[in-house]
Design a protein around this motif. Structure first.
Motif, PDB file in Angstrom:
ATOM      1  N   GLU A 237      17.186  -6.297   7.639  1.00 16.00           N
ATOM      2  CA  GLU A 237      16.762  -6.579   6.262  1.00 16.00           C
ATOM      3  C   GLU A 237      16.131  -7.967   6.185  1.00 16.00           C
ATOM      4  O   GLU A 237      16.589  -8.885   6.863  1.00 16.00           O
ATOM      5  N   LYS A 239      13.513  -4.986   5.320  1.00 19.71           N
ATOM      6  CA  LYS A 239      12.721  -4.106   6.162  1.00 19.71           C
ATOM      7  C   LYS A 239      11.259  -4.093   5.714  1.00 19.71           C
ATOM      8  O   LYS A 239      10.961  -3.936   4.534  1.00 19.71           O
ATOM      9  N   GLN A 241       7.876  -2.345   5.392  1.00 23.39           N
ATOM     10  CA  GLN A 241       7.356  -0.980   5.331  1.00 23.39           C
ATOM     11  C   GLN A 241       5.832  -0.926   5.310  1.00 23.39           C
ATOM     12  O   GLN A 241       5.244   0.122   5.528  1.00 23.39           O
ATOM     13  N   ARG A 242       5.209  -2.074   5.039  1.00 21.69           N
ATOM     14  CA  ARG A 242       3.743  -2.099   4.973  1.00 21.69           C
ATOM     15  C   ARG A 242       3.233  -3.465   5.419  1.00 21.69           C
ATOM     16  O   ARG A 242       3.837  -4.501   5.122  1.00 21.69           O
ATOM     17  N   ASP A 256       7.914  -5.201   1.671  1.00 20.42           N
ATOM     18  CA  ASP A 256       9.044  -4.282   1.755  1.00 20.42           C
ATOM     19  C   ASP A 256       8.714  -2.975   1.030  1.00 20.42           C
ATOM     20  O   ASP A 256       7.591  -2.782   0.541  1.00 20.42           O
ATOM     21  N   ARG A 257       9.672  -2.077   0.923  1.00 17.33           N
ATOM     22  CA  ARG A 257       9.429  -0.755   0.353  1.00 17.33           C
ATOM     23  C   ARG A 257       9.062  -0.813  -1.127  1.00 17.33           C
ATOM     24  O   ARG A 257       8.425   0.099  -1.664  1.00 17.33           O
ATOM     25  N   ASP A 258       9.436  -1.912  -1.803  1.00 18.02           N
ATOM     26  CA  ASP A 258       9.114  -2.071  -3.223  1.00 18.02           C
ATOM     27  C   ASP A 258       7.794  -2.802  -3.442  1.00 18.02           C
ATOM     28  O   ASP A 258       7.428  -3.090  -4.585  1.00 18.02           O
ATOM     29  N   GLY A 259       7.103  -3.110  -2.372  1.00 17.64           N
ATOM     30  CA  GLY A 259       5.826  -3.791  -2.486  1.00 17.64           C
ATOM     31  C   GLY A 259       5.939  -5.291  -2.600  1.00 17.64           C
ATOM     32  O   GLY A 259       4.939  -5.987  -2.853  1.00 17.64           O
ATOM     33  N   LYS A 282      -0.597   2.869  11.764  1.00 18.18           N
ATOM     34  CA  LYS A 282       0.840   2.667  11.587  1.00 18.18           C
ATOM     35  C   LYS A 282       1.464   2.093  12.849  1.00 18.18           C
ATOM     36  O   LYS A 282       0.894   2.166  13.946  1.00 18.18           O
ATOM     37  N   SER A 366       9.560  -1.647  10.345  1.00 20.58           N
ATOM     38  CA  SER A 366      10.060  -0.280  10.540  1.00 20.58           C
ATOM     39  C   SER A 366       9.054   0.532  11.346  1.00 20.58           C
ATOM     40  O   SER A 366       7.839   0.371  11.181  1.00 20.58           O
ATOM     41  N   ALA A 369       5.718   2.032   9.860  1.00 23.83           N
ATOM     42  CA  ALA A 369       5.216   1.167   8.789  1.00 23.83           C
ATOM     43  C   ALA A 369       3.690   1.252   8.734  1.00 23.83           C
ATOM     44  O   ALA A 369       3.010   1.239   9.758  1.00 23.83           O
ATOM     45  N   LYS A 370       3.147   1.334   7.529  1.00 23.02           N
ATOM     46  CA  LYS A 370       1.699   1.427   7.343  1.00 23.02           C
ATOM     47  C   LYS A 370       1.052   0.076   7.620  1.00 23.02           C
ATOM     48  O   LYS A 370       1.549  -0.966   7.192  1.00 23.02           O
TER      49      LYS A 370
END
Length: 376
Positions: A237, A239, A241-242, A256-259, A282, A366, A369-370
């Motif tokens: 953490e 993490k 994601q993009r 992170d996953r929430d942008g 990715k 991750s 991840a994009k």
């Protein structure tokens, strides 16, 4: 000139273009001395780079250095301007700890520092701009009030190494080495504490950096490790994601996953000879302390070998300490043996970060991840 990345028996075999040689360190000019009977006054030497001067550096409400700092620089003349600036050292350390990396902490102005300041300002909702302001310095200090430089005692292990006596610029000769490790303690300590070698020396004049028991002044950052985390311990953490790789501003941003933007790093991205790709891809895998493999079909400039050969891992490996593999064949995000050059030179196609930055990113990214390449 395609390159292929694979993992075999727990090691990574890589092939990609060789990154350039070491940059030249800037030299300071000695202070001038007036001749006998001269009416000219000697320029005073710049104030010492002490922990007190760096930790206490700040701006006044008008955005100017505190009077004592400004006077010190004025007395020091050109020599003072060539020296690392206490306030910039402080700001760079605070940015590094906030995961808005200025690249190698060196105490000087430059595009890497300006980019990190602009990214931090935008993330904190501060007025746009790439320079220092009282509001920006205050926001950095309020987020992290701990001292920015600290004492470190060189250990027996630090002094012992082992160190590589010499690393040839020729890749074929590098293949004969048992390790692409550090060449001396100064190089190792500077990278461990996210600093340029020149700054480490400037903070510790006349101190032996290869002697156990020596107490030195270093940037108060999380020291870069060299361990190999296991897959079950990753990603950590927050993490990632993009990832956005911006070719125009030469930086990498991790979300992170929430942008939410969780990390910013200056980067060397592509070259005229082999431009970085466009569009989306990715992350497929991560390799720590990867092996570099050269394939003669790539016909790299300066490499005469017609046979494949491999270069063992280490911080001075052509791809540094980490390779983050991308779904586009031959492309990845990786480290470098020349941290001071990141963001300032081309990378021949891939995305190059400092070793400490790519290790940090690798700990949090991750799989899947994009990754988006943004054109200028």
């Amino acid at each position: 000139m395609a390159r292929r990345f694979s993992m075999r028996a727990g090691s990574a075999l890589l092939a990609l273009l060789w990154l350039g040689g070491a940059g030249l360190a800037a030299k300071e000019s000695p202070a001038k001395e007036p001749g006998k009977g001269s009416d000219r006054k000697a320029e005073a030497a710049p104030a010492a780079l002490t922990a007190e001067a760096i930790n206490g550096a700040s701006l006044d409400p008008d955005g100017k250095p505190k009077p004592e700092a400004a006077a010190s620089r004025k007395r020091g003349g050109k020599q003072a301007e060539a020296r690392p600036d206490p306030l910039r050292i402080k700001v760079q350390v605070l940015l590094d700890r906030a995961r808005f990396s200025p690249g190698a902490i060196d105490g000087h102005d430059g595009d890497n520092l300006k980019g990190a300041l602009a990214a931090f300002s935008a993330a904190r909702g501060l007025p746009p701009g790439k320079g220092l302001s009282p509001e920006l310095v205050r926001a950095l200090q309020e987020a992290d009030a701990a001292p920015v430089v600290t004492d470190y005692t060189i250990t027996e292990a630090d002094a012992a190494g082992p160190y590589v006596e010499k690393i040839s610029a020729k890749m074929e000769e590098q293949a004969d080495l048992e390790s692409l490790g550090y060449t001396n303690a100064r190089e190792m300590l500077a990278e461990r504490f996210h600093m340029s070698r020149d700054l480490l020396s400037a903070l510790n004049p006349d101190k032996p950096l290869d002697k156990a028991g020596t107490v030195i002044l270093v940037a108060a950052v999380t020291p870069m490790g060299t361990d190999k985390p296991t897959a079950k311990d990753l990603p950590r953490e927050p993490k990632v994601q993009r990832i956005e790789v911006d070719k125009g501003s030469r930086d990498l941003r991790a979300f992170d996953r929430d942008g939410k933007l969780v990390a910013y790093y200056p980067a060397s991205i592509g070259s005229g000879e082999k431009p970085a790709p466009s569009g989306d891809t990715k992350v497929t895998s991560v390799a720590f302390e990867p092996t570099y493999t050269y394939n003669p079909k790539y016909a790299f400039k300066g490499v005469k070998s017609r046979e494949k050969f491999s270069i063992k891992g280490g911080p001075n490996n052509p791809v540094g300490l980490v390779w983050i593999d991308l779904a586009i064949p031959s492309y990845g995000i990786h480290g470098t043996p020349e941290p001071e050059k990141v963001g300032k030179t081309e990378s021949h196609g891939c995305i190059r970060l400092t070793n400490w930055a790519v290790r940090e990113l690798a700990m949090h990214v991750s799989r899947g991840a994009k990754v988006t390449f943004k054109d200028e």
